[in-house]
Design an enzyme around this catalytic site. Structure first.
Site, short mmCIF file in Angstrom:
data_model
loop_
_atom_site.label_atom_id
_atom_site.label_comp_id
_atom_site.label_asym_id
_atom_site.label_seq_id
_atom_site.Cartn_x
_atom_site.Cartn_y
_atom_site.Cartn_z
N PRO A 89 0.84 -1.12 -0.04
CA PRO A 89 0.23 -0.01 -0.09
C PRO A 89 0.88 1.41 -0.11
CG PRO A 89 -0.84 -1.52 1.77
CD PRO A 89 0.57 -1.95 1.16
N GLU A 90 0.76 2.04 -0.85
CA GLU A 90 1.17 3.43 -0.96
C GLU A 90 -0.15 4.54 -0.69
OE1 GLU A 90 4.22 5.04 -2.70
OE2 GLU A 90 5.30 3.27 -3.67
N HIS A 107 -3.80 -14.86 8.23
CA HIS A 107 -3.20 -13.69 8.65
C HIS A 107 -4.13 -12.38 8.81
CE1 HIS A 107 0.52 -15.36 7.47
NE2 HIS A 107 0.36 -15.36 6.23
N ARG A 140 2.77 -9.79 6.41
CA ARG A 140 4.10 -9.58 7.09
C ARG A 140 4.19 -8.97 8.37
NH1 ARG A 140 6.90 -7.99 1.40
NH2 ARG A 140 5.88 -9.60 0.15
N ARG A 176 19.58 20.60 1.19
CA ARG A 176 19.61 19.20 1.42
C ARG A 176 20.65 18.44 0.62
NH1 ARG A 176 16.25 16.89 5.39
NH2 ARG A 176 15.16 18.64 6.21
#
Length: 271
Positions: free
Chosen positions: A2-3, A91, A110, A152
């Site tokens: 998932p993003e 799961h 996971r 940066r």
DNA sequence: ATCGCCTCCTGCGCGC
DNA sequence: TGCGCGCAGGAGGCGA
């Protein structure tokens, strides 16, 4: 994996099933997530859901008395609305019983994700308080991005994936946005020109918006809360396309590693 | 303050 | 066909 678009899609998917319904009880089948699921989560039993929002990749479920459940899907997490008689899957770690008779199940092979309880002042939570702006809000302005990027020394790719700068840009969308803006991922952030930074900021918003419109990507096993896949993958220009022809110039897409992460780019289009 | 590396975990795909 | 290995990845946390 998932993003931000997947999280947004998930949030929108569960919203109509949860809002103004009551969470009757919560079964914690396995508390071993990134942080152990606290007993405190039982405080929300018999509470009506007031609102569901998103901050970065956290789904925030507000229930009565300003209590919140914060859900992060990690790498492999998903939320699914299903009927009570559907068999549990391997799961499935938490089951939220809803007053509609349906259930919301948190599934995460996971176990990189988390389900956390917070009493009040959700935005003061230590995991949220230091986060940068949402990429799709006005706060992520061109001026802000230029100012934050100027000093940066890290690579531009790691810079845009830094949640203190802007939240929700994961590995896939970082690669895609850099390609769209024509910026080489290894370039030092401070050395990217102003016009390129403007293009990059706009590209981040474009790729995230487009993916949200299409329901998230469908890499690996992402399914939205109705169990339907997203349709973004076919639009990925460089991600996971090592050795294939660049869609713009036909030269070969390369794969390198930046900060332990696979990074895909076109050496000819991205300078 | 900033940067970069390590870690958590399981499933999958590869090579043999 | 089966086994073992390495890799994938979000993001907090820590050491330099």
């Amino acid at each position: 994996m998932p993003e931000l678009p997947e999280v947004e899609t998930t949030m929108r998917g569960i919203l109509p099933h949860l809002k103004e319904q009551i969470i009757l009880k919560i079964d914690v089948l396995d508390e071993r997530l990134r942080w152990p699921v606290s007993e405190e989560i039982q405080h929300i039993r018999n509470s009506p859901v007031v609102e569901i929002t998103r901050r970065a990749k956290y789904i925030l479920i507000e229930v009565a008395d300003q209590q919140h459940i914060m859900i992060h899907l990690g790498m492999s997490g998903s939320l699914r609305i299903c009927s009570a008689d559907e068999p549990l899957r391997k799961h499935d770690h938490l089951v939220f019983h809803l007053s509609t008779g349906l259930q919301m199940r948190y599934h995460d092979p996971r176990r990189f994700g988390s389900v956390l309880w917070q009493a009040a002042d959700i935005h003061q939570h230590p995991l949220l308080i230091k986060l940068g702006p949402e990429p799709l809000n006005d706060e992520f302005s061109i001026d802000y991005f230029i100012e934050k990027t100027k000093p940066r020394k890290t690579s531009i790719k790691q810079h845009i994936m830094d949640s203190h700068i802007v939240v929700g840009v994961g590995n896939i969308y970082a690669c895609e946005a850099l390609f769209m803006a024509g910026v080489q991922p290894t370039r030092m952030a401070s050395k990217v020109s102003k016009p390129r930074l403007i293009q990059l900021r706009n590209a981040i918003r474009f790729v995230l918006n487009r993916s949200i419109e299409q329901g998230g990507t469908t890499l690996k096993d992402f399914l939205n809360s109705d169990g339907q896949p997203g349709y973004f993958k076919q639009q990925l220009a460089v991600y996971d396309r090592e050795g294939q022809a660049c869609a713009k110039c036909k030269s070969t897409v390369k794969r390198i590693v930046i900060g332990q992460r696979s990074t895909f780019y076109c050496p000819k289009c991205q300078k």
